[in-house]
Design an enzyme around this catalytic site. Structure first.
Site, mmCIF file in Angstrom:
data_model
loop_
_atom_site.group_PDB
_atom_site.id
_atom_site.type_symbol
_atom_site.label_atom_id
_atom_site.label_comp_id
_atom_site.label_asym_id
_atom_site.label_seq_id
_atom_site.Cartn_x
_atom_site.Cartn_y
_atom_site.Cartn_z
ATOM 1 N N ASP A 159 1.524 18.269 -28.816
ATOM 2 C CA ASP A 159 2.672 17.451 -29.209
ATOM 3 C C ASP A 159 3.988 18.136 -28.832
ATOM 4 O O ASP A 159 4.056 19.360 -28.750
ATOM 5 C CB ASP A 159 2.608 17.214 -30.731
ATOM 6 C CG ASP A 159 3.470 16.036 -31.154
ATOM 7 O OD1 ASP A 159 3.928 15.264 -30.279
ATOM 8 O OD2 ASP A 159 3.697 15.884 -32.367
ATOM 9 N N LEU B 126 -16.861 27.020 -19.615
ATOM 10 C CA LEU B 126 -16.005 26.414 -20.645
ATOM 11 C C LEU B 126 -16.232 24.902 -20.610
ATOM 12 O O LEU B 126 -16.205 24.288 -19.547
ATOM 13 C CB LEU B 126 -14.526 26.715 -20.352
ATOM 14 C CG LEU B 126 -13.496 26.007 -21.250
ATOM 15 C CD1 LEU B 126 -13.564 26.524 -22.685
ATOM 16 C CD2 LEU B 126 -12.081 26.203 -20.709
ATOM 17 N N HIS C 265 6.001 15.435 -20.148
ATOM 18 C CA HIS C 265 4.557 15.287 -19.915
ATOM 19 C C HIS C 265 4.147 16.052 -18.647
ATOM 20 O O HIS C 265 3.086 16.667 -18.602
ATOM 21 C CB HIS C 265 4.174 13.815 -19.787
ATOM 22 C CG HIS C 265 4.430 13.030 -21.051
ATOM 23 N ND1 HIS C 265 4.063 13.485 -22.281
ATOM 24 C CD2 HIS C 265 5.028 11.826 -21.263
ATOM 25 C CE1 HIS C 265 4.409 12.601 -23.212
ATOM 26 N NE2 HIS C 265 5.009 11.588 -22.622
HETATM 27 C C1 FPP Z 1 2.500 14.176 -27.176
HETATM 28 O O1 FPP Z 1 3.850 14.504 -27.015
HETATM 29 C C2 FPP Z 1 1.828 14.201 -25.880
HETATM 30 C C3 FPP Z 1 1.183 13.134 -25.320
HETATM 31 C C4 FPP Z 1 1.069 11.829 -25.961
HETATM 32 C C5 FPP Z 1 0.592 13.241 -23.970
HETATM 33 C C6 FPP Z 1 -0.118 14.528 -23.655
HETATM 34 C C7 FPP Z 1 -0.266 14.623 -22.202
HETATM 35 C C8 FPP Z 1 -0.134 15.746 -21.476
HETATM 36 C C9 FPP Z 1 0.066 17.094 -22.052
HETATM 37 C C10 FPP Z 1 -0.152 15.698 -20.011
HETATM 38 C C11 FPP Z 1 -1.404 15.283 -19.359
HETATM 39 C C12 FPP Z 1 -2.635 15.937 -19.837
HETATM 40 C C13 FPP Z 1 -3.763 16.005 -19.128
HETATM 41 C C14 FPP Z 1 -4.985 16.496 -19.801
HETATM 42 C C15 FPP Z 1 -3.850 15.620 -17.723
HETATM 43 P P1 FPP Z 1 4.955 13.424 -27.432
HETATM 44 O O2 FPP Z 1 5.269 12.611 -26.238
HETATM 45 O O3 FPP Z 1 4.483 12.660 -28.619
HETATM 46 O O4 FPP Z 1 6.169 14.342 -27.802
HETATM 47 P P2 FPP Z 1 7.275 14.050 -28.905
HETATM 48 O O5 FPP Z 1 6.592 14.106 -30.248
HETATM 49 O O6 FPP Z 1 8.228 15.175 -28.713
HETATM 50 O O7 FPP Z 1 7.877 12.711 -28.609
#
Ligand code: FPP
Length: 252
Positions: free
Chosen positions: A24, A135, A41
């Site tokens: 997050d 892994l 992201h």
């Molecule tokens: C949460 O941060 C993150 C996500 C919903 C997406 C996670 C995706 C990645 C780390 C990239 C791709 C991963 C792979 C495995 C290819 P948020 O957007 O909710 O952040 P915020 O709380 O600050 O708004």
């Protein structure tokens, strides 16, 4: 079948056998830098790479990452599209390297919602890495813990219709083989970055006795040192699984 933490005590060591992470803080990382949320992201993918490598070095056997929840479809269309593109690009670019590192990749979640190209890439990546064992990396995508329990229940009832008239036969051991991560032990350690302290419908069945670690760091900033700090915290936990300290001390 893996050991159920509500029934017996799994073997524990200082390094978690199974680590589950909610990644997050990507959006806030970007907003703080006056960048579009999608930039967060993209940086988040680099953190995934760092953490996969560090887990491999540390001897973690299972790493499970929550990449996209069943609820994330409610985000702005542009952000959802970017995330999908990012999954496709990351799979195309990284699967060879992951395979060379001995990583077995699996994706869990309701994949029917994804476009066919992404589903094909997922299947190909799972096939290509299926014999690896260094892994076991699981990406939870369009995943929700409640969805998982429901889909497992549906499958169980289809294969054992007698449960409808004899519900007393239903127990944990009957249901758990149908959960989408039945191949893995329950997570020993859960990490959530980004400062929020909640489970957000992640592996709600499997997290019953998992140690929960929350850090303020945003996911794009998370790296090997942060992982080390979480492991140190974990190594100092007394995992009692509902028992007393004295009982735990007597465990072989
Ligand atoms: C949460 O941060 C993150 C996500 C919903 C997406 C996670 C995706 C990645 C780390 C990239 C791709 C991963 C792979 C495995 C290819 P948020 O957007 O909710 O952040 P915020 O709380 O600050 O708004």
């Amino acid at each position: 079948m893996s050991v159920s933490s509500t029934q017996s005590i799994p073997v524990c060591s200082d390094i978690p056998r199974h680590l589950a992470i909610i990644m997050d803080g990507n959006g806030r990382w970007a907003t703080r830098r006056m960048l579009p949320r999608t930039a967060g992201h993209m940086r988040g993918v680099q953190a995934v790479r760092r953490v996969v490598e560090a887990c491999g070095r540390q001897g973690v056997e299972y790493l499970t990452l929550f990449a996209f929840s069943s609820e994330n479809w409610r985000r702005p269309q542009e952000e959802v599209s970017l995330l999908m593109r990012l999954f496709v690009q990351t799979l195309e670019k990284e699967v060879g390297k992951l395979s060379d590192q001995g990583v077995r990749l699996r994706v869990v979640g309701d994949l029917r919602a994804f476009e066919p190209r992404l589903r094909d890439l997922i299947r190909a990546a799972e096939d290509r890495t299926q014999h690896n064992s260094a892994l076991q990396l699981t990406i939870a995508a369009n995943y929700g813990g409640r969805w998982d329990i429901l889909q497992a229940t549906r499958q169980l009832l289809l294969s054992r219709p007698e449960l409808l008239t004899q519900p007393e036969l239903l127990d944990e051991n009957a249901l758990s083989p149908y959960l989408s991560m039945a191949y893995a032990p329950e997570p020993d350690l859960f990490i959530r970055t980004g400062g929020e302290q909640r489970i957000s419908n992640f592996l709600i069945w499997q997290l019953a006795y998992t140690e929960l670690y929350f850090t303020e760091s945003y996911w794009p900033d998370f790296g090997a040192k942060d992982l080390q700090a979480a492991f140190q915290w974990y190594a100092n936990r007394e995992r009692r699984f509902g028992r007393t300290s004295a009982q735990i001390a007597l465990q072989p």
